[in-house]
Write an enzyme that holds these catalytic residues in place. Structure first.
Site, short mmCIF file in Angstrom:
data_model
loop_
_atom_site.label_atom_id
_atom_site.label_comp_id
_atom_site.label_asym_id
_atom_site.label_seq_id
_atom_site.Cartn_x
_atom_site.Cartn_y
_atom_site.Cartn_z
N TRP A 203 -3.74 2.97 -3.29
CA TRP A 203 -5.00 2.97 -4.02
C TRP A 203 -5.54 4.40 -4.06
O TRP A 203 -5.67 5.05 -3.03
CB TRP A 203 -6.02 2.04 -3.36
CG TRP A 203 -5.72 0.62 -3.66
CD1 TRP A 203 -4.87 -0.21 -2.99
CD2 TRP A 203 -6.23 -0.14 -4.76
NE1 TRP A 203 -4.82 -1.43 -3.60
CE2 TRP A 203 -5.65 -1.42 -4.68
CE3 TRP A 203 -7.12 0.15 -5.79
CZ2 TRP A 203 -5.94 -2.42 -5.60
CZ3 TRP A 203 -7.41 -0.85 -6.69
CH2 TRP A 203 -6.82 -2.11 -6.60
N TRP B 181 0.83 -1.22 0.00
CA TRP B 181 0.00 0.00 0.00
C TRP B 181 0.86 1.26 0.00
O TRP B 181 0.41 2.31 -0.44
CB TRP B 181 -0.97 0.00 1.17
CG TRP B 181 -0.32 -0.02 2.52
CD1 TRP B 181 -0.05 -1.12 3.29
CD2 TRP B 181 0.16 1.10 3.25
NE1 TRP B 181 0.58 -0.75 4.45
CE2 TRP B 181 0.72 0.61 4.46
CE3 TRP B 181 0.19 2.47 3.03
CZ2 TRP B 181 1.28 1.43 5.42
CZ3 TRP B 181 0.76 3.29 3.99
CH2 TRP B 181 1.29 2.77 5.17
N HIS C 260 -9.13 1.04 -9.53
CA HIS C 260 -10.06 0.29 -10.36
C HIS C 260 -11.12 1.21 -10.95
O HIS C 260 -12.11 0.75 -11.51
CB HIS C 260 -10.75 -0.82 -9.56
CG HIS C 260 -9.90 -2.04 -9.38
ND1 HIS C 260 -9.99 -2.84 -8.30
CD2 HIS C 260 -8.93 -2.57 -10.16
CE1 HIS C 260 -9.12 -3.83 -8.40
NE2 HIS C 260 -8.46 -3.68 -9.52
#
Length: 66
Positions: free
Chosen positions: A28, A23, A50
């Site tokens: 993200w 991470w 995503h």
């Protein structure tokens, strides 16, 4: 893919991948900590998401990021 990109950026040296959490290497975009991790890191950077392309900020849509 994140592991492969980490190895490419570190010229095959697995030390970074072995000692830094995933991470922190490839945050993200959707997570609250992403901005802090990116500010603390020097480029080139890896960002994971995503999100569909059309939901990305215009600054990312028109950049040379891959």
């Amino acid at each position: 893919m994140q592991e492969i990109i980490t190895l490419v950026l570190s010229k095959g040296d697995p030390t970074v991948a072995q000692h830094q959490p995933n991470w922190a290497r490839a945050p993200w975009l959707e997570q609250y900590y992403c901005a802090d991790v990116l500010k603390a890191s020097a480029g080139p950077r890896i960002i994971t998401t995503h999100l569909p392309y059309h939901l990305l900020a215009p600054a990312l849509q028109h950049s040379k990021a891959k």
